[in-house]
Design an enzyme around this catalytic site. Structure first.
Site, short mmCIF file in Angstrom:
data_model
loop_
_atom_site.label_atom_id
_atom_site.label_comp_id
_atom_site.label_asym_id
_atom_site.label_seq_id
_atom_site.Cartn_x
_atom_site.Cartn_y
_atom_site.Cartn_z
N CYS A 65 0.85 -1.20 0.00
CA CYS A 65 0.00 0.00 0.00
C CYS A 65 0.87 1.25 0.00
O CYS A 65 0.61 2.21 -0.73
CB CYS A 65 -0.91 0.00 1.22
N ASP A 557 -39.72 31.37 -8.37
CA ASP A 557 -40.50 30.43 -7.57
C ASP A 557 -41.97 30.64 -7.89
O ASP A 557 -42.41 31.76 -8.17
CB ASP A 557 -40.23 30.66 -6.08
#
Length: 889
Positions: A65, A557
């Site tokens: 790793c 809206d």
């Protein structure tokens, strides 16, 4: 030695040292770092001058790793040396900060499939009044270049700098010093103090400091201005010591009130830039220094005035140019600081919506507890009219809940067992119990708060045109002034060369004084915002005007913006030949009068608006999710949906008296067609039955504002794309859009979705203005480039917006956009007038005409030219006082 000290004192190392250290700590550590040795790696004789950081790595399970992470780090641009130690879980990286930062290194690790730990965070509230918000981006870049800083975000709305950093590499003391080194005042937010409260106090203190300095500057500048404007015509001022008086009055203005500008200019100079502070410092400083010299040693300038008897003459001084400019600019900064102090109101108002306590059942005992003490799994009781304290799921009981703060829709939502409820919404009619599922930061309200915070913080700072210009203009002017001084000092007669050079030098600086440039933008914005206020358009500052000018897309809206925001009775269709419309409404409204449901209120209000007198009802019963049953004048009234009709054994076909001769299919088609027609128009239909017989169909709807269609047409005429967004269903949304002339509809969109839709439009290249009125609109209002709130809406929407319309009229949106365009046009004109005098005057002040005419511009004439440019700018701005939308037609 502490871990932090160890991380900072380790210094630069060679590739060999990294490898050797890794080998000593873990035999299985990757040897990949050796690949860098000998290939141009730094040595002890030539240490690497870039950045070095130790990254704590998580997720590694073996040395392989470490090898994988190391290889990926080495491939990253700007990485010089990388070594990963599996045993210690740490990556040591040397890198070029100009090519990649700590955040970039962490991204490489994360893309490889691992993580980075040990990252701390801190928040600082900064005072930028000495520099101006034009330096916000530079501050972020400055901090990102500091060792160990992972991210740095400057939230212009709250003036807070949020950082992530590696404690092993740096600390808050070092970060604070870096911010101060950049020229900002700074204070760290304590962990136990809410950021909103701390910001509010910091902004208030900033405002108080600016106000103190402005008061001093204004009080001392006024007499200096009067003396200067008298031009010796007032005998009281025609005394030998008058210049000394002006010096005494101006010195505190420069050294106390104006010192922040000189510090800001010095900080900008140290970082290789120039801004408005540089212009202010050069202009006022040169005028002040020249005047001091002229007061203390006037003989240095006498010779520059030509031959003659100068014994009774005084050298002109320009103290007012220094003191008055400082006072005016302080006034502008003070007003700006006050506006900044209000930027946290949206968050504070949202937090104020939350219930303070909750009624919970624990071990069979009911008790009231603070909202902070509610935990997931608690059984919570909510009674009519109360706020729901946290998010949860209904266990028993039912009610109609007003969720307009989330959805923006005025129609309440019927809740029963198994349905979700949300904190800060309002229980209207019944009582119920629910299990708490989300508390604290996980509730819907807190998510809206976070959306507003994130959207405000993501707003890019608007470039200050004057700062951009000054960055180029100021060095040029200073260079011209210095060249002028040198040329005159070398070319003028020896006896007068110092005086001539000084006069020409100061003349160039004074004629280039930033007074007109500094007034070009703020005067236009001040008049423009004032005119907007007269028209019912409240604009929160210059940035809102600047941004509105660039808008390409308007997002509207639906509820409360295009429509009125409350249900109204729209239809009363009689299906029984025995009744007329008034009698139908009288009986139904009398039955509904006892109900608290908004639909019932709409029916009652509609009946009263028609002048119908109502009577009392008996045996009233509200049936959850279905409708109501009541007795009026001995007649049984049932009003509700189809399910309630069936449960009440009311036949929807045979009851159609008006179509007695029609077939069963025809009668069914008549009713179905009526319901379909009403629904397609965005209306909510309900059946009305009397004594077991269907007698009518009523419909309520949130009706369109009368002016909406015309306003939308005007927005299109301005070249804007118009989009309607709503949480309502698509059928209703498209019906409303068709009625007002909107082609593009975004329906069934919740609050977080509204902000995402706005962001999607922005990503496509649009400059977006969002127009809304509800709490649910606040994230989208904050996300948009410009937020426009309808003033009849909620306080939260107004606090989150940049522009507030005090009337419920979309025509105000048209005016706001048109006013911003007129204001920006005026600013451009002002900048032209501010510079035309410099273009003409600077060469004359430098002596360009002297070889031809023998005429040299004196500082007094330079000051007059400077004043004339300021008068032109202010006069042009004042024309906005007569602006109206028709003048732009």
């Amino acid at each position: 030695m502490s871990t932090n000290e160890a991380g900072r004192s380790s210094g630069n190392v060679t590739a060999e040292e990294i490898v050797d250290s890794s080998a000593r700590e873990n035999a299985g550590t990757s040897a990949g770092a050796r690949e860098r040795v000998g290939a141009g790696a730094p040595t002890a004789d030539a240490p690497f001058a870039g950045g070095r950081v130790d990254l704590p790595i998580t997720g590694m399970t073996c040395a392989a790793c470490a090898n994988r992470i190391e290889r990926q780090l080495k491939r990253a641009p700007g990485v010089r040396v990388a070594g990963v130690n599996f045993a210690t879980g740490r990556a040591t990286v040397e890198y070029d900060p100009e090519a990649i930062g700590v955040r970039g290194l962490i991204d490489v690790v994360e893309k490889t499939g691992y993580g980075a730990s040990g990252i701390a965070s801190a928040t600082f509230v900064v005072d930028d009044s000495a520099r101006g918000s034009g330096s916000a981006t530079q501050l972020e870049r400055h901090l990102m270049r500091q060792p160990g800083v992972v991210t740095a975000t400057f939230n212009l709305a709250s003036m807070a700098v949020s950082l992530e950093y590696l404690p092993t590499t740096t600390d808050t003391t070092t970060i604070r010093a870096a911010i101060q080194d950049f020229g900002y005042g700074v204070s760290e937010v304590p962990d136990d103090v809410p950021l909103g409260d701390f910001e509010a106090e910091a902004r208030a203190e900033e405002f108080r400091g600016l106000r103190r300095r402005f008061i001093v500057a204004a009080a001392l500048s006024l007499p200096v201005l009067v003396i200067a404007m008298s031009h010796g015509s007032i005998a009281l001022f025609d005394v030998w010591w008058i210049n000394w008086l002006q010096l005494a009055l101006t010195t505190p203005v420069v050294l106390y009130a104006g010192m922040r500008f000189y510090r800001g200019a010095w900080a900008a100079l140290r970082h290789g830039s120039a801004d408005m502070n540089t212009l202010i410092a050069v202009g006022t400083g040169s005028a002040f220094i020249y005047s001091v010299v002229a007061t203390v040693a006037p003989e240095l300038f006498m010779r520059a005035m030509g031959p003659g008897d100068h014994s009774m003459m005084t050298v002109p001084v320009y103290y007012e140019a220094a003191s008055v400019i400082i006072a005016l600019i302080l006034l502008g900064r003070m007003l700006e600081a006050r506006a900044k102090g209000r930027t946290g109101e949206a968050i504070r108002r949202l937090m104020g919506l939350q219930a303070k306590s909750a009624r919970v059942v624990r071990d069979g005992v009911e008790s009231d507890v603070a909202i902070e003490e509610v935990v997931p799994g608690d059984l919570v009781i909510v009674r009519p009219g109360e706020k729901i304290p946290v998010d949860g799921v209904v266990e028993s009981g039912g009610s109609a809940v007003d969720e307009s703060m989330l959805t923006g829709e005025s129609m309440p939502i019927d809740k029963r067992a198994g349905d979700e409820v949300f904190g800060a919404t309002i229980n209207r009619t019944g009582s119920f119990r629910f299990l708490a599922t989300k508390v604290g930061r996980e509730t819907a309200l807190q998510q809206i708060v976070k959306l507003v915070q994130d959207a405000q913080g993501a707003k890019a700072p608007i470039a200050r045109l004057a700062d951009v210009i000054s960055g180029i203009f100021t060095p040029i002017v200073i260079g011209i002034a210095l060249v002028t001084f040198v040329v005159w000092f070398l070319a003028a007669p020896e006896a007068t060369r110092l005086a001539d050079a000084m006069v020409a030098f100061v003349s160039v600086l004074i004629i280039a004084c930033p007074c007109a440039l500094g007034l070009a933008t703020p005067t236009a914005i001040m008049v423009g915002t004032g005119r907007g206020a007269e028209r019912g358009i409240l604009i929160k500052g210059g940035e809102a005007l600047e941004t509105a000018y660039k808008v390409t897309t308007i997002v509207l809206d639906k509820t409360g913006t295009i429509t009125r925001g409350a249900p109204e009775l729209t239809d009363a269709i009689v299906l029984d030949a025995v009744l007329d419309e008034r009698e139908l409404l009288r009986l139904v409204a009398s039955a509904e009068r006892t109900s608290e449901h908004p639909v019932a209120a709409a029916i009652v209000s509609g009946a009263r608006a028609r002048g119908i007198e109502l009577v009392d009802a008996a045996d009233f019963n509200a049936i959850e999710g279905r409708g109501i049953v009541a007795t009026v004048e001995g007649r049984r009234i049932v009003v509700g949906n189809e399910l309630l009709m069936r449960e009440s054994s009311i036949d929807l076909i045979d009851a159609v008296d008006a179509r007695r001769d029609a077939s069963h299919d025809q009668a069914h088609a008549t009713i179905a067609g009526t319901i379909e027609s009403l629904s397609s128009q965005g209306r909510t239909p309900m059946y009305a039955a009397i004594d077991g017989r269907l007698v009518g169909i009523l419909a309520v709807a949130d009706t369109v504002r009368e002016e909406s269609r015309e306003a939308i047409a005007e927005l299109r005429r301005l070249g804007l794309d118009v989009v309607m967004i709503t949480g309502d269903n698509r059928r209703t949304a498209e019906a409303v859009a068709s009625a007002v002339g909107v082609d593009r509809v975004l329906a069934e969109v919740l609050p977080d979705g509204k902000a995402r839709e706005v962001k999607r439009l922005q990503d496509a290249g649009a400059i977006v203005a969002m127009v809304g009125d509800g709490i649910n609109d606040a994230p989208a209002l904050a996300q948009a480039d410009i937020g426009i709130a309808i003033g009849t809406g909620t306080d939260v929407a107004m606090a989150a917006s940049d522009i507030t319309l005090m009337r419920a009229d979309l025509g105000g949106v048209v005016e706001a956009i048109a006013l911003s365009r007129a204001t920006m046009r005026t600013i451009r004109q002002n900048l032209f007038w501010a510079f035309i005098y410099n273009v003409i005057g600077i060469p004359i002040a430098a002596g360009a005409l002297y070889p031809l005419t023998g005429w040299l511009l004196s500082p007094m004439l330079a000051s007059a030219a400077m004043s004339l440019s300021s008068v032109s700018v202010v006069s042009n701005s004042l024309r906005l006082r007569r602006w109206n939308v028709r003048s732009d037609a």
